[in-house]
Design a protein around this motif. Structure first.
Motif, short mmCIF file in Angstrom:
data_model
loop_
_atom_site.label_atom_id
_atom_site.label_comp_id
_atom_site.label_asym_id
_atom_site.label_seq_id
_atom_site.Cartn_x
_atom_site.Cartn_y
_atom_site.Cartn_z
N GLU A 60 47.59 34.10 15.10
CA GLU A 60 48.92 34.46 14.59
C GLU A 60 49.83 34.92 15.74
N LEU A 61 49.28 35.76 16.61
CA LEU A 61 50.08 36.28 17.71
C LEU A 61 50.49 35.19 18.70
N LYS A 62 49.59 34.25 18.96
CA LYS A 62 49.94 33.16 19.87
C LYS A 62 51.03 32.27 19.28
N LEU A 81 58.77 32.98 19.57
CA LEU A 81 59.68 33.89 20.28
C LEU A 81 60.21 33.24 21.56
N ARG A 82 59.36 32.56 22.29
CA ARG A 82 59.81 31.89 23.51
C ARG A 82 60.79 30.77 23.20
N PHE A 83 60.52 30.05 22.13
CA PHE A 83 61.42 28.98 21.73
C PHE A 83 62.79 29.54 21.34
N ALA A 130 56.18 42.80 23.88
CA ALA A 130 55.34 43.49 22.90
C ALA A 130 54.29 42.55 22.33
N CYS A 131 54.67 41.32 22.10
CA CYS A 131 53.73 40.32 21.58
C CYS A 131 52.64 40.03 22.61
N ARG A 145 45.63 43.22 23.89
CA ARG A 145 44.78 44.19 23.19
C ARG A 145 43.69 43.48 22.40
N VAL A 146 44.07 42.43 21.70
CA VAL A 146 43.10 41.69 20.89
C VAL A 146 42.07 41.03 21.80
#
Length: 66
Positions: free
Chosen positions: A20-22, A28-30, A45-46, A52-53
């Motif tokens: 999900e984060l990836k 976000l980059r797009f 933050a992402c 962390r994960v």
């Protein structure tokens, strides 16, 4: 996302959260490249959440080998 929350997740939840984060980072980059992102700090933050994960996943891999 707090580190305590990440440590309380199971291995399957961690892998799902990482996916999900990836995908969120990609979006976000797009949005940043197209100029639609309001706060560019959400990218940082992402990235930190992904780190962390990944750290918890790696800690568990090392612990299981001992």
């Amino acid at each position: 996302m707090r580190a305590k929350d990440v440590h309380n997740m199971t291995d399957e939840e961690l892998k799902a959260k990482l996916g999900e984060l990836k995908s969120e980072l990609f979006n976000l980059r797009f949005r940043h490249a197209s100029g639609q992102l309001d706060n560019p700090m959400t990218i940082a933050a992402c990235k930190k959440d992904i780190a962390r994960v990944n750290t918890v996943i790696r800690e568990r891999e090392i612990k299981s080998r001992m």
